[in-house]
Motif scaffolding. Structure first.
Motif, short mmCIF file in Angstrom:
data_model
loop_
_atom_site.label_atom_id
_atom_site.label_comp_id
_atom_site.label_asym_id
_atom_site.label_seq_id
_atom_site.Cartn_x
_atom_site.Cartn_y
_atom_site.Cartn_z
N LEU A 99 55.35 -9.98 -47.50
CA LEU A 99 55.11 -11.35 -47.03
C LEU A 99 54.88 -11.33 -45.53
O LEU A 99 55.69 -10.80 -44.78
CB LEU A 99 56.33 -12.21 -47.33
N GLU A 100 53.78 -11.90 -45.11
CA GLU A 100 53.57 -12.10 -43.67
C GLU A 100 53.59 -13.60 -43.44
O GLU A 100 52.69 -14.32 -43.87
CB GLU A 100 52.24 -11.47 -43.24
N VAL A 101 54.65 -14.05 -42.80
CA VAL A 101 54.84 -15.49 -42.61
C VAL A 101 55.13 -15.76 -41.14
O VAL A 101 55.56 -14.86 -40.42
CB VAL A 101 56.00 -16.03 -43.49
N PRO A 102 54.92 -16.99 -40.69
CA PRO A 102 55.28 -17.31 -39.30
C PRO A 102 56.75 -16.98 -39.05
O PRO A 102 57.57 -17.10 -39.97
CB PRO A 102 55.04 -18.83 -39.20
N ASP A 103 57.09 -16.55 -37.86
CA ASP A 103 58.44 -16.05 -37.65
C ASP A 103 59.51 -17.14 -37.58
O ASP A 103 60.68 -16.85 -37.39
CB ASP A 103 58.51 -15.11 -36.44
N ASP A 104 59.11 -18.41 -37.74
CA ASP A 104 60.15 -19.44 -37.85
C ASP A 104 60.21 -20.02 -39.28
O ASP A 104 60.76 -21.09 -39.50
CB ASP A 104 59.96 -20.55 -36.81
N LEU A 105 59.64 -19.28 -40.21
CA LEU A 105 59.67 -19.75 -41.60
C LEU A 105 60.60 -18.86 -42.42
O LEU A 105 60.30 -17.70 -42.67
CB LEU A 105 58.25 -19.71 -42.19
N PRO A 106 61.76 -19.40 -42.81
CA PRO A 106 62.67 -18.57 -43.60
C PRO A 106 62.12 -18.37 -45.02
O PRO A 106 61.43 -19.23 -45.55
CB PRO A 106 63.96 -19.39 -43.67
N PRO B 180 47.54 -4.14 -56.97
CA PRO B 180 48.27 -3.61 -55.82
C PRO B 180 47.33 -3.40 -54.64
O PRO B 180 46.22 -2.89 -54.80
CB PRO B 180 48.83 -2.28 -56.33
N GLY B 181 47.79 -3.84 -53.48
CA GLY B 181 46.98 -3.72 -52.26
C GLY B 181 46.19 -4.98 -51.97
O GLY B 181 45.73 -5.18 -50.84
N GLU B 182 46.06 -5.87 -52.96
CA GLU B 182 45.31 -7.11 -52.73
C GLU B 182 46.25 -8.22 -52.27
O GLU B 182 47.43 -8.22 -52.57
CB GLU B 182 44.58 -7.52 -54.01
N SER B 183 45.68 -9.19 -51.57
CA SER B 183 46.50 -10.23 -50.94
C SER B 183 46.02 -11.63 -51.30
O SER B 183 44.93 -11.81 -51.84
CB SER B 183 46.45 -10.09 -49.41
N ILE B 184 46.87 -12.58 -50.97
CA ILE B 184 46.55 -14.00 -51.11
C ILE B 184 46.95 -14.66 -49.80
O ILE B 184 48.00 -14.35 -49.25
CB ILE B 184 47.38 -14.63 -52.26
N TYR B 185 46.11 -15.54 -49.30
CA TYR B 185 46.50 -16.33 -48.13
C TYR B 185 46.93 -17.72 -48.59
O TYR B 185 46.26 -18.34 -49.41
CB TYR B 185 45.32 -16.49 -47.17
N ILE C 265 50.02 -17.67 -43.77
CA ILE C 265 50.91 -17.02 -44.73
C ILE C 265 50.08 -16.08 -45.61
O ILE C 265 49.11 -16.49 -46.24
CB ILE C 265 51.65 -18.05 -45.61
N LYS C 266 50.46 -14.81 -45.59
CA LYS C 266 49.74 -13.81 -46.37
C LYS C 266 50.72 -13.11 -47.30
O LYS C 266 51.78 -12.64 -46.87
CB LYS C 266 49.09 -12.80 -45.42
N ILE C 267 50.39 -13.08 -48.57
CA ILE C 267 51.24 -12.43 -49.57
C ILE C 267 50.46 -11.26 -50.17
O ILE C 267 49.33 -11.45 -50.65
CB ILE C 267 51.64 -13.44 -50.68
N THR C 268 51.03 -10.07 -50.11
CA THR C 268 50.34 -8.87 -50.59
C THR C 268 51.15 -8.24 -51.72
O THR C 268 52.37 -8.09 -51.59
CB THR C 268 50.21 -7.84 -49.44
N VAL C 269 50.48 -7.90 -52.80
CA VAL C 269 51.13 -7.12 -53.85
C VAL C 269 51.07 -5.67 -53.40
O VAL C 269 49.99 -5.10 -53.24
CB VAL C 269 50.41 -7.31 -55.21
N LEU C 270 52.24 -5.08 -53.13
CA LEU C 270 52.25 -3.72 -52.60
C LEU C 270 52.21 -2.69 -53.72
O LEU C 270 51.44 -1.75 -53.68
CB LEU C 270 53.49 -3.52 -51.72
N SER C 271 53.07 -2.89 -54.73
CA SER C 271 53.07 -1.93 -55.83
C SER C 271 53.70 -2.56 -57.06
O SER C 271 54.44 -3.53 -56.97
CB SER C 271 53.85 -0.67 -55.44
#
Lengths: 172, 80
Positions: free
Chosen positions: B34-41, B8-13, B18-24
């Motif tokens: 998920l942090e993704v470009p705003d035109d990516l569904p 938890p708290g660690e991420s993958i790019y 595109i950044k994926i974080t395990v929150l809990s």
């Protein structure tokens, strides 16, 4: 000859068809399951029918039966996220038309159903289309337009398009 | 399939944007940011597969059934 519309004759599942290229709808992300098909034409089958064919320009076999959901129900709100609005190049909700896919089971037209979970949104000014899966389970993936299951769904809370914050959390 | 272990708290790019974080992690539920470009569904798999199946069904169509469905629709419209 200068004012002649640019027409292209394409092969469809219903035979050959002349398509006005200015009216072609571009789907930048294709349709779900058919991501490589990006250009479609909406073909009206009969003037008095609510059903249309969303026909691929490049793939003759790819013609989906679609309908205007409001021919069958009054309450249907599609939730559009920021990403979807951006792809559709939407500035206002009035620019967008909604279509849903239709399934007619073979030999059972009385079981015709609308799929309300995967609406196809079309910005008809810019002629851009996008299929937008709905996470909201308020609407069924099979809405029977005839018979006992075809009653109106309960009206839900209105959902203004794009009213979401940047950090949205969806529970499932 | 590439398999990575994260806490938890660690991420993958994925690529640069595109950044994926395990929150809990709570029991069987894992909360992912998920942090993704705003035109990516972003879709949940089960929703995506359901729509894909419905698209496939919308391709199966006989002229006869379509005509019958239109007729039924017109009859119901007159009733209203």
């Amino acid at each position: 000859m200068a004012d002649r519309k640019e027409e292209k004759v394409i092969q469809t599942r219903l035979g050959t068809l002349a398509v006005d290229m200015e009216r072609v709808i571009t789907f930048p992300r294709g349709l779900i399951g058919f991501e490589d098909c990006k250009q479609f034409s909406l073909v009206q089958l009969r003037e008095d029918s609510p059903f249309l064919i969303l026909q691929s320009i490049t793939h003759p076999e790819l013609g989906l039966l679609v309908a205007d959901p409001f021919s069958f129900m009054r309450d249907y709100n599609v939730k559009l996220g920021n990403a979807e609005q951006k792809i559709l190049q939407l500035e206002s909700a009035e620019q967008v038309a909604v279509l849903v896919t239709v399934n007619i089971p073979q030999g059972r037209p009385e079981l015709t159903a609308l799929n309300l979970t995967g609406p196809i949104m079309v910005n008809y000014q810019a002629r851009i289309g996008l299929q937008v899966p709905q996470v909201d389970t308020k609407y069924p993936s099979r809405y029977y337009i005839h018979g006992e299951n075809g009653e109106m769904p309960k009206p839900g809370a209105p959902r203004p398009a794009g009213a979401e914050g940047k950090d949205r959390e969806e529970e499932s | 399939m590439l398999i990575l272990t994260r806490r938890p708290g660690e991420s993958i790019y994925l690529g640069d944007d595109i950044k994926i974080t395990v929150l809990s992690v709570q029991g069987k539920q894992i909360k992912i940011g998920l942090e993704v470009p705003d035109d990516l569904p972003v879709y949940r798999e089960e929703v995506y597969l359901r729509v894909q199946e419905q698209n496939r069904l919308a391709l199966q169509l006989s002229d006869q059934d379509l005509f019958a469905a239109t007729q039924l629709w017109q009859t119901e419209k007159k009733k209203k």
